[in-house]
Design an enzyme around this catalytic site. Structure first.
Site, short mmCIF file in Angstrom:
data_model
loop_
_atom_site.label_atom_id
_atom_site.label_comp_id
_atom_site.label_asym_id
_atom_site.label_seq_id
_atom_site.Cartn_x
_atom_site.Cartn_y
_atom_site.Cartn_z
CD GLU A 1 16.54 -15.96 7.51
OE1 GLU A 1 16.27 -16.80 8.39
OE2 GLU A 1 15.83 -15.77 6.51
CG HIS B 1 11.06 -22.39 4.37
ND1 HIS B 1 11.40 -21.14 3.91
CD2 HIS B 1 10.14 -22.85 3.50
CE1 HIS B 1 10.75 -20.86 2.81
NE2 HIS B 1 9.96 -21.89 2.54
NE ARG C 1 13.50 -13.06 -0.34
CZ ARG C 1 13.98 -14.25 -0.70
NH1 ARG C 1 14.79 -14.34 -1.74
NH2 ARG C 1 13.66 -15.33 -0.03
NE ARG D 1 -3.82 2.35 0.55
CZ ARG D 1 -4.96 2.29 1.24
NH1 ARG D 1 -5.35 1.13 1.76
NH2 ARG D 1 -5.72 3.36 1.38
CG HIS E 1 15.87 -13.30 3.72
ND1 HIS E 1 15.85 -14.65 3.52
CD2 HIS E 1 16.66 -12.80 2.75
CE1 HIS E 1 16.60 -14.96 2.45
NE2 HIS E 1 17.09 -13.83 1.97
N GLY F 1 8.21 -17.11 10.34
CA GLY F 1 7.61 -15.88 9.87
C GLY F 1 6.26 -16.07 9.22
CG HIS F 2 4.08 -17.68 5.09
ND1 HIS F 2 3.74 -16.66 4.23
CD2 HIS F 2 3.13 -18.64 4.92
CE1 HIS F 2 2.64 -16.98 3.57
NE2 HIS F 2 2.25 -18.18 3.97
#
Length: 251
Positions: free
Chosen positions: A73, A201, A45, A18, A43, A224-225
């Site tokens: 990470e 993960h 990127r 957003r 992490h 996390g997810h």
């Protein structure tokens, strides 16, 4: 006891979709720590799709002020570019407790495999040494089913983070026993050469307890997810507390 490090990338994904500052990544991290999380993971990127460099700086300051672990990470081979100063520079400027090296390419949706320690050894060795000179503990992403995990110690790493995506898939399919045997074996091989073992993960409240009971001496899980997804229903504070309870019961 296994430490819980909450990966706050998904908070940044929602914010970036957003624009502006909501939801507030720093506020979310504070909530996680107040609820009992032992650390924060990010992490960043190169394409800045979620966590950005300014987030890293702010979260590092929070972690240092709270006296908790900050874990960055990233791909040690990804070159700097506008908006992404590179993993080494981020670590140099923030002094994280841990740097976790992950072999993800720019086009990967998420991290989905560990290093090939035979192929990548001589590229990894100097990167690990540079990060250790900064005072970071270095962990490297590793596949449980790949030979050569022991080489991570020879390269100078202090920990491996077992990529647990295959375990989560096996758990969902009802094949938990074989998966746990595979991961327990990988953990023991790493520990036999002096490496600490982390994991991460696709770990969730549903599968985390069985993993910790089946795999010996896991020092840290980075989640996390699933955690952020579950928090949409139960709230962030309650969800982090639930994970801490799962860990305590698995001890």
């Amino acid at each position: 006891m296994t430490a819980l490090s909450v990966n706050v990338n998904k908070i940044a994904v929602l914010r970036n979709s957003r624009g502006g500052g909501e939801p507030d990544v720093l506020r979310a991290a504070r909530t996680c720590l107040d609820a009992g999380a032992h650390g924060i993971t990010v992490h960043p990127r190169p394409d800045a799709r979620h966590i950005r460099d300014y987030d890293v700086f702010a979260l590092a300051e929070l972690a240092h002020a709270r006296g908790v672990e900050f874990n960055i990470e990233g791909n040690p081979f990804a070159p700097p570019r506008p908006g992404y100063p590179g993993l080494f520079e981020l670590c140099r400027r923030t002094s994280p407790a841990q740097a976790t090296l992950v072999p993800d390419g720019d086009d990967q949706l998420t991290s989905d495999h560990g290093f090939d320690f035979e192929r990548d050894a001589e590229r990894l060795r100097p990167r690990i040494a540079e990060l250790r000179e900064l005072g970071c503990r270095v962990s490297v992403f590793a596949d449980a089913d790949r030979d050569g995990i022991e080489r991570a110690a020879e390269l100078g790493a202090q920990r491996v983070e077992l990529y647990t995506g295959p375990y989560a898939e096996a758990f969902a399919a009802g094949r938990t026993d074989d998966a746990l045997a595979l991961f327990a074996g990988a953990a023991r091989r790493a520990q036999a050469v002096g490496l600490g073992v982390n994991a991460g993960h696709d770990l969730s409240q549903a599968n985390l307890g069985a993993f910790l009971r089946g795999v010996p001496q896991v020092l840290e899980v980075s989640i996390g997810h699933a955690l952020i997804s579950e928090a949409l229903y139960a709230g962030l504070d309650a969800t982090v507390r639930a994970y801490v309870e799962v860990i305590a019961k698995a001890r």
